[in-house]
Design a protein around this motif. Structure first.
Motif, PDB file in Angstrom:
ATOM      1  N   ASP A  19       0.941  -1.318   0.095  1.00  6.64           N
ATOM      2  CA  ASP A  19      -0.090  -0.128  -0.136  1.00  6.64           C
ATOM      3  C   ASP A  19       0.758   1.363  -0.084  1.00  6.64           C
ATOM      4  O   ASP A  19       0.364   2.217  -0.787  1.00  6.64           O
ATOM      5  CB  ASP A  19      -1.099   0.138   1.101  1.00  6.64           C
ATOM      6  CG  ASP A  19      -1.864   1.177   1.223  1.00  6.64           C
ATOM      7  OD1 ASP A  19      -2.542   1.224   0.302  1.00  6.64           O
ATOM      8  OD2 ASP A  19      -2.096   1.859   2.236  1.00  6.64           O
ATOM      9  N   THR A  22       2.417   1.727  -3.247  1.00  7.25           N
ATOM     10  CA  THR A  22       1.507   2.098  -4.425  1.00  7.25           C
ATOM     11  C   THR A  22       1.321   3.476  -4.281  1.00  7.25           C
ATOM     12  O   THR A  22       1.178   4.403  -5.397  1.00  7.25           O
ATOM     13  CB  THR A  22       0.391   1.138  -4.263  1.00  7.25           C
ATOM     14  OG1 THR A  22       0.606  -0.057  -4.429  1.00  7.25           O
ATOM     15  CG2 THR A  22      -0.630   1.840  -5.650  1.00  7.25           C
ATOM     16  N   SER A  23       1.152   3.998  -2.965  1.00  6.52           N
ATOM     17  CA  SER A  23       0.988   5.607  -2.646  1.00  6.52           C
ATOM     18  C   SER A  23       1.905   6.418  -3.220  1.00  6.52           C
ATOM     19  O   SER A  23       1.823   7.271  -3.863  1.00  6.52           O
ATOM     20  CB  SER A  23       0.661   5.539  -1.209  1.00  6.52           C
ATOM     21  OG  SER A  23      -0.572   4.765  -0.804  1.00  6.52           O
ATOM     22  N   HIS A  26       1.792   6.605  -6.771  1.00  3.21           N
ATOM     23  CA  HIS A  26       0.584   7.500  -6.908  1.00  3.21           C
ATOM     24  C   HIS A  26       1.087   8.878  -7.032  1.00  3.21           C
ATOM     25  O   HIS A  26       0.573   9.922  -7.700  1.00  3.21           O
ATOM     26  CB  HIS A  26      -0.402   7.315  -5.919  1.00  3.21           C
ATOM     27  CG  HIS A  26      -1.627   7.931  -6.242  1.00  3.21           C
ATOM     28  ND1 HIS A  26      -1.962   9.130  -5.295  1.00  3.21           N
ATOM     29  CD2 HIS A  26      -2.739   7.580  -7.130  1.00  3.21           C
ATOM     30  CE1 HIS A  26      -3.074   9.582  -5.900  1.00  3.21           C
ATOM     31  NE2 HIS A  26      -3.762   8.839  -6.730  1.00  3.21           N
ATOM     32  N   ARG A  39      -6.304   5.497  -7.559  1.00  2.00           N
ATOM     33  CA  ARG A  39      -6.247   4.254  -6.762  1.00  2.00           C
ATOM     34  C   ARG A  39      -7.287   3.256  -7.388  1.00  2.00           C
ATOM     35  O   ARG A  39      -8.374   3.460  -7.665  1.00  2.00           O
ATOM     36  CB  ARG A  39      -6.386   3.851  -5.358  1.00  2.00           C
ATOM     37  CG  ARG A  39      -5.443   4.723  -4.556  1.00  2.00           C
ATOM     38  CD  ARG A  39      -3.842   4.298  -4.655  1.00  2.00           C
ATOM     39  NE  ARG A  39      -3.757   2.950  -4.086  1.00  2.00           N
ATOM     40  CZ  ARG A  39      -3.030   2.599  -2.947  1.00  2.00           C
ATOM     41  NH1 ARG A  39      -2.358   3.654  -2.261  1.00  2.00           N
ATOM     42  NH2 ARG A  39      -2.991   1.333  -2.550  1.00  2.00           N
ATOM     43  N   ILE A  57      -4.933  -3.375  -3.932  1.00  8.73           N
ATOM     44  CA  ILE A  57      -4.155  -2.284  -3.177  1.00  8.73           C
ATOM     45  C   ILE A  57      -2.943  -1.829  -4.044  1.00  8.73           C
ATOM     46  O   ILE A  57      -2.548  -0.774  -3.811  1.00  8.73           O
ATOM     47  CB  ILE A  57      -3.751  -2.470  -1.714  1.00  8.73           C
ATOM     48  CG1 ILE A  57      -2.889  -3.638  -1.418  1.00  8.73           C
ATOM     49  CG2 ILE A  57      -5.097  -2.743  -0.923  1.00  8.73           C
ATOM     50  CD1 ILE A  57      -2.403  -3.588  -0.142  1.00  8.73           C
ATOM     51  N   LEU A  60      -3.101   0.929  -9.660  1.00 12.29           N
ATOM     52  CA  LEU A  60      -3.414   2.432 -10.180  1.00 12.29           C
ATOM     53  C   LEU A  60      -3.694   2.511 -11.527  1.00 12.29           C
ATOM     54  O   LEU A  60      -3.523   1.512 -12.114  1.00 12.29           O
ATOM     55  CB  LEU A  60      -2.093   3.192 -10.090  1.00 12.29           C
ATOM     56  CG  LEU A  60      -1.309   3.461  -8.758  1.00 12.29           C
ATOM     57  CD1 LEU A  60      -0.009   4.182  -9.002  1.00 12.29           C
ATOM     58  CD2 LEU A  60      -2.111   4.149  -7.541  1.00 12.29           C
TER      59      LEU A  60
END
Length: 126
Positions: A19, A22-23, A26, A39, A57, A60
């Motif tokens: 998570d 990925t954030s 992003h 997301r 999760i 994107l």
């Protein structure tokens, strides 16, 4: 303009680490301001997506991809991979998948050409 799913893969990453990875991607992509990124678990999957409902999760969704934008998105992903603990990012678009890792310059150029070739050229307006 095109739409793609980006899937982050980490080395021995649990859900919390994935998570976070990925954030981070992003945030990097949002800084481009040439694409819209969100997301994948916040809405439906792109049309023609092989993976079905968007619930991961580590996914994107990126919209607004055109030939002139692909290079910036690609460079952002490679820079992210060079500093993050992510193993790879898989670019999924129109049933095709390309897995990106930190690559040499010549290998990067080949990938950019493949991704740009996948985008339909906009027709000139009369």
């Amino acid at each position: 303009m095109g739409e793609a799913r980006l899937r982050v893969e980490g080395v021995h990453a649990d859900e919390m680490i994935l998570d976070g990875l990925t954030s981070a991607l992003h945030d990097d992509l949002r800084a481009l301001s040439t694409v819209v990124v969100r997301r994948a678990d916040s809405g439906p999957a792109p049309a023609n997506s092989k993976s079905g409902p968007a619930t991961s999760i580590s996914d994107l969704l990126v919209t607004g991809l055109g030939p002139a934008v692909v290079l910036g998105v690609y460079r952002t992903i490679v820079a992210y991979l060079n500093r993050a603990k992510a193993r790879s990012v898989t670019w999924i678009q129109d049933g095709r998948e390309v897995t990106l890792t930190a690559l040499s310059d010549s290998a990067q150029q080949k990938v950019i050409e493949q991704l740009a070739a996948q985008e339909p050229r906009e027709k000139p307006q009369d």
